[in-house]
Design a protein around this motif. Structure first.
Motif, PDB file in Angstrom:
ATOM      1  N   MET A   1       0.895  -1.210  -0.061  1.00 44.42           N
ATOM      2  CA  MET A   1       0.085  -0.107  -0.200  1.00 44.42           C
ATOM      3  C   MET A   1       0.794   1.339   0.130  1.00 44.42           C
ATOM      4  O   MET A   1       2.116   1.426   0.881  1.00 44.42           O
ATOM      5  N   TYR A   2       0.608   2.107  -0.876  1.00 47.02           N
ATOM      6  CA  TYR A   2       1.375   3.397  -0.972  1.00 47.02           C
ATOM      7  C   TYR A   2       0.441   4.725  -0.637  1.00 47.02           C
ATOM      8  O   TYR A   2      -0.449   4.762  -1.385  1.00 47.02           O
ATOM      9  N   VAL A   3       0.493   5.218   0.270  1.00 45.33           N
ATOM     10  CA  VAL A   3      -0.444   6.241   0.901  1.00 45.33           C
ATOM     11  C   VAL A   3       0.162   7.740   0.449  1.00 45.33           C
ATOM     12  O   VAL A   3       1.344   8.001   0.899  1.00 45.33           O
ATOM     13  N   THR A   4      -0.523   8.278   0.000  1.00 50.27           N
ATOM     14  CA  THR A   4      -0.253   9.629  -0.563  1.00 50.27           C
ATOM     15  C   THR A   4      -1.224  10.833  -0.253  1.00 50.27           C
ATOM     16  O   THR A   4      -0.803  11.780  -0.853  1.00 50.27           O
ATOM     17  N   THR A   5      -2.245  10.459   0.366  1.00 49.48           N
ATOM     18  CA  THR A   5      -3.431  11.508   0.619  1.00 49.48           C
ATOM     19  C   THR A   5      -3.570  11.544   1.978  1.00 49.48           C
ATOM     20  O   THR A   5      -3.475  10.395   2.868  1.00 49.48           O
ATOM     21  N   SER A   7      -6.754  11.585   3.524  1.00 46.44           N
ATOM     22  CA  SER A   7      -7.609  10.726   3.695  1.00 46.44           C
ATOM     23  C   SER A   7      -7.041   9.095   3.741  1.00 46.44           C
ATOM     24  O   SER A   7      -7.585   8.432   4.704  1.00 46.44           O
ATOM     25  N   GLY A   8      -6.280   9.068   2.859  1.00 45.61           N
ATOM     26  CA  GLY A   8      -5.796   7.572   2.785  1.00 45.61           C
ATOM     27  C   GLY A   8      -4.766   7.421   4.191  1.00 45.61           C
ATOM     28  O   GLY A   8      -4.723   6.298   4.707  1.00 45.61           O
ATOM     29  N   LEU A   9      -3.929   8.254   4.580  1.00 49.74           N
ATOM     30  CA  LEU A   9      -3.405   8.205   5.901  1.00 49.74           C
ATOM     31  C   LEU A   9      -4.216   8.056   7.049  1.00 49.74           C
ATOM     32  O   LEU A   9      -4.073   7.102   8.000  1.00 49.74           O
ATOM     33  N   ALA A  56       4.112  14.160  -0.101  1.00 50.33           N
ATOM     34  CA  ALA A  56       2.910  14.267  -0.719  1.00 50.33           C
ATOM     35  C   ALA A  56       1.699  14.793   0.431  1.00 50.33           C
ATOM     36  O   ALA A  56       0.697  15.520   0.023  1.00 50.33           O
ATOM     37  N   ILE A  57       1.904  14.306   1.494  1.00 45.85           N
ATOM     38  CA  ILE A  57       0.729  14.347   2.475  1.00 45.85           C
ATOM     39  C   ILE A  57       1.147  15.842   3.487  1.00 45.85           C
ATOM     40  O   ILE A  57       2.069  15.725   4.147  1.00 45.85           O
TER      41      ILE A  57
END
Length: 393
Positions: A1-5, A7-9, A56-57
């Motif tokens: 999983m690659y988290v870049t937002t 909301s994703g975090l 990115a975050i």
């Protein structure tokens, strides 16, 4: 999983709330900056494996809140730099922690063992370390880079579990906990005092005391500037130029220009400041000249350190633990010095915690002549209690 937002975090952190052990690693770059440039934070727990993109975050607050939780054990491998980065990020030490590299040495799996070798030994899996020199702050990251980074946490909890089982079998879990205490000490991550940085300038001991006072001022300014600009101190003024400045004590901007290696822009922007600092250093009273730490030139009695080192080596083989974990040569040297100068041995590291019982007491008895070393019938070095001489001369 690659988290870049964000909301994703938030979704990821929500899934990790019930973790007991959280595997953590970071990828960073620190070639041209004062502070680490964080490129990735990798987490793994309960079958979840994710790489978080801090570039990115905008806000990492949910991650920081998770890291601050005292009821989750944070597992690292060779984690000192990771912990330094996270200390800056969170504003406090991360605890409790476990370091698999430190623990591996305690069960005889090797000193400073790499993560790839540790994974191979603990799980039989072979990691491919083909992205070691990646620029983790350059975007976009490739799928290979992300998978490489995830491998650093994917196998970390299984490795941790295997090592802990061995530690419990050997009754050494408390040893590791003692060794890990410095990793949760804020002093380990405190920035150095700028006014002590002159001591790190190469060849500074060639200066006279008044020149050293000048060096102290300009080196402190350089250190503060390096932090403010987030660059390496040598990019501002090189050590060689600082030494010239301290020796020649320029009084004008032109004299600063005449120093070899001096950058014109630094003179334009900070020349007046440098000249004032040089004058401040020259005006320091003699009783306030810099004091240098005493040299470590104490020579112990010939052969004594070698004798103790031989016993440490034998003891390490018996315990199946790395010799330098029991007592490294620096500790042996200082232990002998404490004994010969009749300092308080109770304050020495080899007389603290588990080391005192496993090695410190024996070393002290050897120094006192209460025990000796022999080659036993099995051809091994072992301790003996010397027999009293019935006819002392």
């Amino acid at each position: 999983m690659y988290v870049t937002t964000e909301s994703g975090l938030a979704d990821l952190i929500a899934q990790l709330q019930d973790c007991d052990q959280l595997a953590i690693d970071t990828e960073f770059v620190r070639e041209k900056t004062y502070f680490h440039r964080l490129g990735l934070v990798q987490l793994a727990c309960n079958g979840i494996c994710a790489a978080i993109d801090p570039i990115a975050i905008p806000s990492l607050d949910p991650l920081i809140d998770l890291l601050k939780r005292k009821d989750i054990l944070k597992v690292f491998h060779a984690g000192k730099q990771d912990l330094e980065i996270l200390y800056r990020l969170a504003g406090e030490v991360i605890e409790p922690v476990f370091d698999t590299q430190v623990a591996a040495a305690m069960i005889g799996w090797g000193a400073q063992i790499s993560f790839a070798k540790l994974v191979k030994r603990a799980t039989g899996k072979r990691l491919h370390k083909n992205e070691t020199y990646s620029d983790w702050c350059r975007r976009p990251l490739s799928e290979n880079q992300i998978e490489y980074a995830l491998d650093d946490v994917r196998f970390l909890v299984p490795v941790y579990e295997k090592i802990v089982a061995q530690l419990k079998k050997l009754n050494r879990l408390e040893w590791v906990q003692e060794e890990l205490k410095p990793l949760t000490d804020p002093e380990q991550f405190a920035l150095p005092d700028p006014h002590t940085q002159f001591m790190r300038v190469k060849n500074m001991r060639t200066l006279k005391p008044k020149q050293m006072a000048v060096l102290r001022e300009v080196a402190a300014w350089r250190e503060k500037e390096a932090r403010r600009r987030n660059c390496l101190a040598k990019f501002i003024i090189r050590d060689e130029t600082l030494l010239q400045m301290a020796r020649q004590c320029p009084e004008t901007a032109q004299q600063l220009h005449d120093l070899r290696g001096m950058n014109g822009k630094e003179i334009q922007n900070h020349g007046d400041t440098l000249l004032k600092l040089i004058q401040k250093g020259r005006s320091v009273p003699e009783d306030q000249y810099p004091e240098l730490p005493e040299g470590t030139s104490y020579a112990t009695t010939r052969g004594v350190e070698e004798l103790l080192a031989a016993y440490v080596q034998i003891r390490s083989e018996e315990l199946r633990i790395e010799p330098h974990i029991l007592a490294d040569r620096k500790q042996i040297h200082s232990f002998v010095r404490y004994h010969e100068q009749e300092e308080n041995l109770d304050e020495h590291p080899l007389f603290q915690g588990w080391r005192k019982h496993l090695i410190g007491r024996d070393l002290h008895m050897i120094l006192e002549g209460e025990q000796g070393l022999i080659i036993n019938k099995k051809g091994r070095v072992s301790l003996i209690n010397p027999s009293p001489n019935p006819n002392p001369s």
